[in-house]
Write a protein that holds these residues in place. Structure first.
Motif, short mmCIF file in Angstrom:
data_model
loop_
_atom_site.label_atom_id
_atom_site.label_comp_id
_atom_site.label_asym_id
_atom_site.label_seq_id
_atom_site.Cartn_x
_atom_site.Cartn_y
_atom_site.Cartn_z
N ALA A 33 40.14 81.07 98.08
CA ALA A 33 40.96 80.75 96.91
C ALA A 33 42.11 81.73 96.75
O ALA A 33 43.22 81.35 96.37
CB ALA A 33 40.09 80.75 95.65
N THR A 34 41.86 83.00 97.07
CA THR A 34 42.92 84.02 96.97
C THR A 34 44.02 83.75 97.98
O THR A 34 45.21 83.81 97.67
CB THR A 34 42.33 85.43 97.19
N LEU A 35 43.62 83.45 99.21
CA LEU A 35 44.61 83.17 100.26
C LEU A 35 45.41 81.91 99.92
O LEU A 35 46.64 81.87 100.11
CB LEU A 35 43.91 83.01 101.60
N LYS A 36 44.74 80.90 99.41
CA LYS A 36 45.43 79.67 99.01
C LYS A 36 46.41 79.94 97.87
O LYS A 36 47.54 79.44 97.86
CB LYS A 36 44.42 78.61 98.58
N ALA A 37 45.99 80.75 96.90
CA ALA A 37 46.85 81.08 95.75
C ALA A 37 48.07 81.88 96.20
O ALA A 37 49.20 81.61 95.75
CB ALA A 37 46.06 81.86 94.71
N TYR A 38 47.86 82.84 97.09
CA TYR A 38 48.97 83.67 97.56
C TYR A 38 49.98 82.83 98.34
O TYR A 38 51.19 82.86 98.07
CB TYR A 38 48.47 84.82 98.42
N ASN A 39 49.48 82.07 99.30
CA ASN A 39 50.38 81.25 100.12
C ASN A 39 51.08 80.17 99.28
O ASN A 39 52.24 79.84 99.54
CB ASN A 39 49.60 80.62 101.28
N GLY A 40 50.37 79.64 98.30
CA GLY A 40 50.98 78.65 97.42
C GLY A 40 52.11 79.23 96.60
O GLY A 40 53.16 78.59 96.42
N TYR A 41 51.92 80.47 96.13
CA TYR A 41 52.99 81.10 95.35
C TYR A 41 54.20 81.39 96.24
O TYR A 41 55.35 81.22 95.82
CB TYR A 41 52.50 82.40 94.71
N LEU A 42 53.94 81.85 97.45
CA LEU A 42 55.05 82.12 98.38
C LEU A 42 55.89 80.87 98.60
O LEU A 42 57.12 80.92 98.61
CB LEU A 42 54.51 82.62 99.72
N LYS A 43 55.22 79.75 98.79
CA LYS A 43 55.91 78.49 99.04
C LYS A 43 56.77 78.10 97.83
O LYS A 43 57.93 77.71 97.98
CB LYS A 43 54.90 77.40 99.35
N ASP A 44 56.19 78.22 96.63
CA ASP A 44 56.92 77.84 95.42
C ASP A 44 58.10 78.77 95.15
O ASP A 44 59.14 78.34 94.64
CB ASP A 44 55.98 77.85 94.21
N ALA A 45 57.94 80.06 95.48
CA ALA A 45 58.99 81.05 95.22
C ALA A 45 59.98 81.21 96.36
O ALA A 45 60.93 81.98 96.25
CB ALA A 45 58.35 82.40 94.89
N GLY A 46 59.75 80.50 97.46
CA GLY A 46 60.64 80.61 98.61
C GLY A 46 60.53 81.95 99.33
O GLY A 46 61.52 82.46 99.86
N LYS A 48 44.90 82.82 108.48
CA LYS A 48 45.26 81.43 108.21
C LYS A 48 44.05 80.53 108.35
O LYS A 48 43.84 79.60 107.54
CB LYS A 48 46.36 80.99 109.18
N ALA A 49 43.22 80.79 109.37
CA ALA A 49 42.01 79.99 109.57
C ALA A 49 41.01 80.21 108.42
O ALA A 49 40.37 79.26 107.96
CB ALA A 49 41.36 80.36 110.90
N ILE A 50 40.90 81.44 107.97
CA ILE A 50 40.00 81.73 106.85
C ILE A 50 40.49 81.02 105.58
O ILE A 50 39.69 80.48 104.81
CB ILE A 50 39.93 83.26 106.61
N GLY A 51 41.80 81.01 105.40
CA GLY A 51 42.37 80.36 104.22
C GLY A 51 42.17 78.86 104.21
O GLY A 51 42.22 78.22 103.15
N ALA A 52 41.94 78.27 105.39
CA ALA A 52 41.73 76.82 105.48
C ALA A 52 40.31 76.43 105.08
O ALA A 52 40.03 75.24 104.88
CB ALA A 52 42.02 76.34 106.89
N LEU A 53 39.40 77.40 104.98
CA LEU A 53 38.03 77.10 104.58
C LEU A 53 37.99 76.70 103.10
O LEU A 53 38.87 77.08 102.33
CB LEU A 53 37.15 78.33 104.81
N PRO A 54 36.97 75.96 102.69
CA PRO A 54 36.87 75.57 101.28
C PRO A 54 36.71 76.78 100.37
O PRO A 54 36.02 77.75 100.73
CB PRO A 54 35.61 74.69 101.24
N SER A 55 37.35 76.73 99.22
CA SER A 55 37.19 77.79 98.24
C SER A 55 35.85 77.64 97.54
O SER A 55 35.14 76.65 97.73
CB SER A 55 38.32 77.73 97.20
N LYS A 56 35.49 78.61 96.72
CA LYS A 56 34.22 78.54 96.00
C LYS A 56 34.17 77.31 95.10
O LYS A 56 33.15 76.61 95.04
CB LYS A 56 34.03 79.81 95.18
#
Length: 221
Positions: A134-147, A170-178
């Motif tokens: 979930a942390t990796l998804k949140a971080y990468n999602g923010y990067l995408k939104d903020a450019g 990247k592979a770890i971030g693709a796993l399901p979050s809690k």
């Protein structure tokens, strides 16, 4: 005659003022110390020995409670970016800019000592206590939104005593979050009664057909 008397009065008044009114002057050292304190200069707590020890202690505590850590470039991040990113992170994840020398002291003798190879340049570290994906998804999602994807991608990290590179993260971030796992488990539990009903119902139908066929055979006889 009036002019000399007037000048004499002014001189007398100035003398009486200077003799009764004290004038205070701030020394150069006092001015410098006040400026340094206000601007967070060399006399600031963070740069003092006590401040550095306190920072190391905080990082050591975070490391002891973390399942994974990773680092990203800290340069060029605005206050707005930092606050937005902090708000996007799930509970149990802490982000902090840590100087390399202090980080080196904090990781010594821990499972994260292997990250010493990542101590280059200005780093912002993320300490994940629980939900890694979930942390990796949140971080990468923010990067995408903020450019900021190109400039502030994850440099590397550590999990289970080993260093993980960008591809592995990247592979770890693709796993399901809690939360995603909870949803799947809940969905599976909800599906159990339906499946159980199907299993129970199927033999019943077969048994009913068998009984019907048996009765029909008896009638024929």
């Amino acid at each position: 005659m009036m002019q000399p008397l007037f000048l004499l009065g002014l001189i007398s008044g100035a003398a009486s003022f200077s003799s009764t009114t004290p004038v205070f002057h701030r020394s150069a050292s006092q001015c410098r110390s006040r400026s340094a304190l206000k601007m967070g200069g060399a006399s600031g707590y963070a740069t003092s020995l006590e401040g550095k020890k306190a920072k190391v202690a905080v990082v050591e505590d975070l490391l002891s409670r973390s399942e994974m850590i990773f680092t990203v470039p800290a340069s060029s991040l605005t206050v707005q970016d930092t606050e937005g990113l902090r708000n996007a992170l799930p509970e149990g994840t802490t982000m902090s800019v840590v100087k390399n020398k202090l980080m080196q002291r904090a990781i010594e003798g821990t499972d994260y000592e292997c990250t010493s190879s990542l101590l280059k340049g200005a780093n912002m570290w993320f300490f994940i206590e629980e939900d890694i994906s979930a942390t990796l998804k949140a971080y990468n999602g923010y990067l995408k939104d903020a450019g900021l994807t190109e400039s502030h991608g994850i440099l590397g990290g550590s999990i289970d005593g080993g260093v993980v590179d960008q591809a592995q993260i990247k592979a770890i971030g693709a796993l399901p979050s809690k939360q995603e796992l909870y949803a799947k488990i809940a969905g599976g539990i909800n599906a159990v009664p339906t499946k159980l009903a199907r299993v129970v119902k199927a033999p019943g139908e077969k048994m009913a057909r068998a009984i019907k066929l048996a009765v029909a055979d008896e009638d024929k006889e």
